[in-house]
Design a protein around this motif. Structure first.
Motif, PDB file in Angstrom:
ATOM      1  N   ALA A 141      39.064  31.386  40.403  1.00  0.00           N
ATOM      2  CA  ALA A 141      39.472  32.319  39.706  1.00  0.00           C
ATOM      3  C   ALA A 141      40.381  31.592  38.363  1.00  0.00           C
ATOM      4  O   ALA A 141      40.804  31.978  37.362  1.00  0.00           O
ATOM      5  N   ASP A 201      38.304  41.535  51.620  1.00  0.00           N
ATOM      6  CA  ASP A 201      38.385  41.905  49.525  1.00  0.00           C
ATOM      7  C   ASP A 201      36.874  42.299  49.402  1.00  0.00           C
ATOM      8  O   ASP A 201      36.023  40.996  49.095  1.00  0.00           O
ATOM      9  N   LEU A 202      36.714  43.732  49.365  1.00  0.00           N
ATOM     10  CA  LEU A 202      35.560  43.757  48.700  1.00  0.00           C
ATOM     11  C   LEU A 202      35.021  43.112  47.639  1.00  0.00           C
ATOM     12  O   LEU A 202      34.105  43.066  47.030  1.00  0.00           O
ATOM     13  N   TYR A 203      36.607  43.226  47.075  1.00  0.00           N
ATOM     14  CA  TYR A 203      35.546  42.485  45.005  1.00  0.00           C
ATOM     15  C   TYR A 203      35.109  41.200  45.781  1.00  0.00           C
ATOM     16  O   TYR A 203      33.994  40.984  44.964  1.00  0.00           O
ATOM     17  N   ARG A 206      32.064  41.508  46.866  1.00  0.00           N
ATOM     18  CA  ARG A 206      30.986  41.507  45.344  1.00  0.00           C
ATOM     19  C   ARG A 206      30.363  40.581  44.679  1.00  0.00           C
ATOM     20  O   ARG A 206      29.447  40.505  44.474  1.00  0.00           O
ATOM     21  N   GLN A 207      31.769  39.473  44.239  1.00  0.00           N
ATOM     22  CA  GLN A 207      31.262  38.747  43.517  1.00  0.00           C
ATOM     23  C   GLN A 207      30.407  37.591  44.241  1.00  0.00           C
ATOM     24  O   GLN A 207      30.084  37.246  43.939  1.00  0.00           O
ATOM     25  N   PHE A 210      27.056  38.751  44.581  1.00  0.00           N
ATOM     26  CA  PHE A 210      26.111  39.298  42.815  1.00  0.00           C
ATOM     27  C   PHE A 210      25.091  37.945  42.465  1.00  0.00           C
ATOM     28  O   PHE A 210      24.539  37.326  42.328  1.00  0.00           O
ATOM     29  N   TRP A 211      26.671  36.615  43.136  1.00  0.00           N
ATOM     30  CA  TRP A 211      25.951  35.608  42.897  1.00  0.00           C
ATOM     31  C   TRP A 211      24.706  34.249  43.192  1.00  0.00           C
ATOM     32  O   TRP A 211      24.847  34.116  42.870  1.00  0.00           O
ATOM     33  N   THR A 218      25.861  34.704  32.911  1.00  0.00           N
ATOM     34  CA  THR A 218      26.839  34.294  32.958  1.00  0.00           C
ATOM     35  C   THR A 218      27.178  32.254  31.908  1.00  0.00           C
ATOM     36  O   THR A 218      28.188  31.906  31.841  1.00  0.00           O
TER      37      THR A 218
ATOM     38  N   ASP B 143      44.945  47.143  51.384  1.00  0.00           N
ATOM     39  CA  ASP B 143      44.591  46.766  50.261  1.00  0.00           C
ATOM     40  C   ASP B 143      44.944  47.716  49.370  1.00  0.00           C
ATOM     41  O   ASP B 143      44.950  48.485  49.111  1.00  0.00           O
ATOM     42  N   GLN B 146      43.364  48.944  45.463  1.00  0.00           N
ATOM     43  CA  GLN B 146      42.093  50.029  46.451  1.00  0.00           C
ATOM     44  C   GLN B 146      42.464  51.065  47.364  1.00  0.00           C
ATOM     45  O   GLN B 146      42.219  52.414  46.795  1.00  0.00           O
ATOM     46  N   LYS B 255      35.050  43.081  35.963  1.00  0.00           N
ATOM     47  CA  LYS B 255      33.145  41.480  36.106  1.00  0.00           C
ATOM     48  C   LYS B 255      33.564  41.143  37.717  1.00  0.00           C
ATOM     49  O   LYS B 255      34.493  40.978  38.240  1.00  0.00           O
ATOM     50  N   PHE B 256      32.592  41.222  38.513  1.00  0.00           N
ATOM     51  CA  PHE B 256      32.233  40.439  40.103  1.00  0.00           C
ATOM     52  C   PHE B 256      31.089  39.888  39.235  1.00  0.00           C
ATOM     53  O   PHE B 256      30.082  39.766  39.838  1.00  0.00           O
ATOM     54  N   THR B 257      32.080  38.389  38.697  1.00  0.00           N
ATOM     55  CA  THR B 257      30.787  36.917  38.618  1.00  0.00           C
ATOM     56  C   THR B 257      29.837  37.641  37.500  1.00  0.00           C
ATOM     57  O   THR B 257      30.387  36.886  36.430  1.00  0.00           O
ATOM     58  N   PHE B 260      29.503  45.020  35.543  1.00  0.00           N
ATOM     59  CA  PHE B 260      29.368  45.769  35.543  1.00  0.00           C
ATOM     60  C   PHE B 260      29.873  46.807  34.897  1.00  0.00           C
ATOM     61  O   PHE B 260      30.690  46.780  34.603  1.00  0.00           O
ATOM     62  N   PRO B 310      40.648  45.123  40.288  1.00  0.00           N
ATOM     63  CA  PRO B 310      42.325  44.071  40.517  1.00  0.00           C
ATOM     64  C   PRO B 310      43.344  43.410  39.630  1.00  0.00           C
ATOM     65  O   PRO B 310      42.202  43.022  38.681  1.00  0.00           O
ATOM     66  N   GLU B 312      44.571  40.606  39.088  1.00  0.00           N
ATOM     67  CA  GLU B 312      44.093  38.995  38.292  1.00  0.00           C
ATOM     68  C   GLU B 312      43.364  38.836  37.403  1.00  0.00           C
ATOM     69  O   GLU B 312      42.620  38.961  36.542  1.00  0.00           O
ATOM     70  N   ILE B 316      41.757  38.177  33.565  1.00  0.00           N
ATOM     71  CA  ILE B 316      41.286  37.669  33.107  1.00  0.00           C
ATOM     72  C   ILE B 316      39.857  37.893  31.993  1.00  0.00           C
ATOM     73  O   ILE B 316      39.545  37.455  30.603  1.00  0.00           O
TER      74      ILE B 316
END
Lengths: 365, 390
Positions: A141, A201-203, A206-207, A210-211, A218, B143, B146, B255-257, B260, B310, B312, B316
């Motif tokens: 990030a 952290d679910l986010y 996910r990242q 997907f990577w 990207t 969290d 969420q 955006k997660f990488t 969506f 989230p 942060e 971006i």
């Protein structure tokens, strides 16, 4: 690992050891012309299609404008989409496909096994672990370059560890390299899975997922500019020593007697293939089957001479991933599929076909 | 000399092999110990929950609790007849029976301990009952981006994802969502626990039967009716305030990488439609959450873009959207209509989605709702009038 190439692959005819003959040049030239033409056509097609409807004349004039011919007739938005979104992605898809194709060809040659792929010595797993650490730690990030950097460093560390394992006792062993690669790959895979499972952290989860699924969506010019020199340099070095790889396939002793510096050639090829794979994984995640099936198909068509096989595997790999990525972009438009899913969907049935065919042949003997 | 070196090498090799074998044996021993789990632990895992608050399934005493709960009976109890999962909507005593996708479940007495396998259901439970009745929470419940019950969960008993931990808690009833792993549900059922799988909907009013069902299962009918009435009143304010005219096309992207979009049959899409917008992704044929590119966003060309992730990462991503030359002509970008929205209102399926709807109508139609003050839902703070005060 038992060789499965058959005679044409392992028993390299004497013609493959000398300077390129007319036949070699003819096959290389013909293949390069065919694949090169198809690639150029596909570059134009891939630049012309996408969820945003751009007239083909606007795409053509924009592409010609970029190479200094005429002036673009496209609207500013259309130009921006072609130049800043589609073209970097098209170049990256080609580069990653070429990287996987040539490194797959090298690994299959070095291990004398058509089932070897670029990640066989744990490089892809190292890249994945590096990327996962970058995402989970939040480094990705901070800067968009940190994720590929971590992935590339992860690939490099994995490669170094596997090399060390294979060199224990002062004698390098390809069998130990292979087994060490599988062990290190499994170990790193477990670390990657542990990070995914243990993160709250679910986010982040996910990242990571997907990577790992692989994709070039990207891609930016910045990433193309970083990946291209590594992949092109590694590819050229590999092609430069392709003749020696042919000799290595006969036997190391015979190669030595013909003046080949076996250790240097083998390590050069291993390092080149690993760096190329690492660069590809760093910018695309793990894209399955390209490095496995492309060299195999090319070998079926042009034979096992690595002076022809490696450059054509690069071109064919680039073309294959370009086609797959273009399909991934338009098949669900305006949504898209991850290209890694598409290559696996195509690659898995082909892999099964290879397995079945090999078993059928074996049973006939 | 070479002979000595050879012998030394052999000895070294043997020592190395012994070390390796001992190491492997140690790892194997550790693995066996780990597998042995509770058998060798001095205290059973059930002690995580204070003994006096755990109601083992065997201790349920139907005879003692069969009498109807008079305090819960009120004129609106007829609304429970609209809940198809309730087998006998006239029975407000114990035992009571519900039928979900997991089959018939008989709840013998007022559940002392309730367990939920989903955040959304737990948010609903937090509004209907004392949070102390909840047997445990999971790590992602704390969290704040969420979860709408992060504060409540922070000090609560936290467990991991091993079903064994749930079994050890001996909850009287377990609530699962349609997303809960089928194997987990089967394991818990196999351990003799009652698991009810209820499906939450992407619509605020569509969730009313589920809230009533959950209230019925835990003996919180009055609280469930109060929550339902609160939801209906809030949705009435929203519906009454929506202006006539063209609806804005709204795109929800994260955006997660990769990027969506939320298409049809998504929580975000449901919120957009209930807030008087058109879900631009669904309108473009996207179903569920699917990957899109920047070019896809240009093609969809929404009037408003929402970013429910989230803060942060959202900042971006918003910066990337606002500066992309490919999106310069998109109405949402041209008009500065790209907004971060609180993800816990938009992505967790529960009554808190109504807050997402309220937030969105204020964003889409500021003048129509300028004189309306929307407030957060309250969690359970004591028995509602007509409740039993459990």
């Amino acid at each position: 690992m038992a060789p499965v190439f058959g005679d044409s692959a392992t028993g390299v005819p004497s013609g493959l050891a000398g300077p390129p003959s007319g036949s070699v040049l003819k096959r290389l030239g013909g293949g390069a012309l065919l694949l090169g033409t198809a690639t150029i056509v596909m570059f134009v097609v891939a630049s012309a299609v996408g969820p945003f409807n751009i007239p083909i004349s606007h795409t053509a004039s924009t592409l010609l404008d970029l190479i200094g011919i005429g002036e673009s007739t496209a609207e500013p938005t259309e130009q921006a989409i072609i130049q800043s979104i589609r073209l970097p992605r098209v170049f990256m898809a080609f580069l990653v496909g070429a990287a996987l194709g040539i490194s797959g060809g090298i690994m299959q040659g070095l291990f004398r096994n058509s089932m070897a792929d670029p990640g066989i010595i744990g490089v892809s797993s190292g890249g994945a672990t590096g990327a996962v650490i970058a995402i989970a730690s939040g480094a990705s990030a901070v800067s968009t370059l940190f994720l590929p950097l971590f992935a590339f460093v992860g690939s490099g560390i994995a490669m170094a560890v596997v090399f060390l394992i294979a060199s224990v006792g002062g004698r390098f062993s390809m069998a130990t390299l292979l087994l060490g690669g599988i062990a290190v790959g499994s170990f790193l895979g477990a670390i990657t899975t542990a990070i995914i499972v243990l993160t709250d952290d679910l986010y982040v989860q996910r990242q990571i997922i997907f990577w790992i699924a692989g994709g070039v969506d990207t891609a930016r010019w910045e990433s193309v500019r970083i990946a291209a020199p590594i992949i092109v340099a590694g590819g050229l070095i590999s092609v430069f020593v392709a003749r020696d790889l042919n000799l290595l396939l006969v036997s190391e002793d015979e190669a030595r007697s013909l003046g080949v510096r076996v250790t240097l050639v083998r390590n050069t090829l291993l390092v080149s293939a690993s760096l190329i794979t690492g660069a590809a994984v760093a910018f695309s995640g793990i894209i399955a089957f390209v490095g496995l099936i492309v060299p195999h198909v090319v070998r079926l068509v042009v034979g096992a001479d690595h002076r022809v096989l490696l450059p054509l595997s690069a071109l064919a790999g680039g073309l294959f991933l370009l086609i797959a990525d273009t399909a991934a972009r338009i098949v669900l438009s305006p949504a898209e599929l991850r290209v890694g899913i598409l290559t696996a969907l195509i690659g898995a049935p082909f892999f099964i076909y290879l397995l079945v065919r090999n078993r059928s042949r074996a049973s006939m003997l | 000399m070479s002979g000595r070196t050879g012998i030394a090498r052999k000895i070294t090799m043997k020592i190395k092999m012994k070390v390796l074998v001992l190491g492997l044996m140690a790892v194997a021993a550790m693995a066996i110990v780990a597998c042995a789990g509770d058998d060798i632990q001095p205290e059973p895992t059930a002690t995580v929950v204070p003994a006096e608050t755990v109601g083992p399934a065997e201790t349920i005493s139907p005879a003692a609790t069969q009498a109807p709960r008079p305090t819960a009976v009120g004129p609106d109890l007829s609304r429970f007849a609209d809940v198809p999962e309730i087998v006998d909507p006239t029975n407000f005593g114990w035992p009571r029976t519900v039928e979900t996708s997991e089959g018939l479940i008989v709840i013998d007495s007022l559940p002392a301990k309730v367990h939920s396998l989903s955040l959304g259901h737990t948010e609903i439970l937090a509004a209907l009952m004392d949070f102390d009745r909840l047997s445990a929470v999971y790590s992602f419940f704390v969290d704040e981006e969420q979860s709408n019950i992060a504060g409540l969960s922070a000090g609560h008993n936290m467990i991991g994802f091993d079903p064994e931990e749930v079994v050890a808690l001996e909850p009287d009833v377990i609530i699962a969502s349609r997303f809960t792993n089928a194997d987990t549900v089967a394991l818990l059922n196999g351990a003799g626990l009652s698991v009810a799988r209820t499906a939450l909907e992407n619509s605020a009013l569509g969730n009313v039967p589920n809230i009533l069902l959950i209230g019925y299962m835990i003996g919180a009918e009055a609280e469930a009716l109060a929550l339902v009435e609160d939801i209906e009143a809030r949705m009435q304010v929203v519906t009454d305030g929506l202006p006539d005219g063209d609806k804005p096309r709204v795109l929800s992207v994260s955006k997660f990488t990769s990027t969506f979009a939320a298409g049809s049959n998504t929580t975000e899409g449901g919120i957009i439609e209930q807030a008087g917008g058109i879900n631009a992704a669904a309108d473009s044929g996207i179903e569920g959450h699917l990957q899109v590119s920047i070019e896809s966003i240009a093609a969809i060309s929404p009037d408003v873009i929402l970013v429910p992730q989230p803060l942060e990462g959202a900042n971006i991503f918003i910066e990337e959207l606002m500066t992309s030359p490919a999106l310069a002509e998109v109405p949402a970008i041209k008009n500065g209509e790209v907004h971060y929205v609180v993800p816990k209102y938009h992505t967790t399926l529960s009554h808190w989605n109504v807050r997402g709807i309220e937030q969105l109508v204020s964003l889409l139609f500021p003048s129509a709702f300028s004189d309306v003050t929307f407030e957060d839902f309250s969690n359970w703070a004591g028995p509602v009038d007509g409740g039993d005060g459990y």
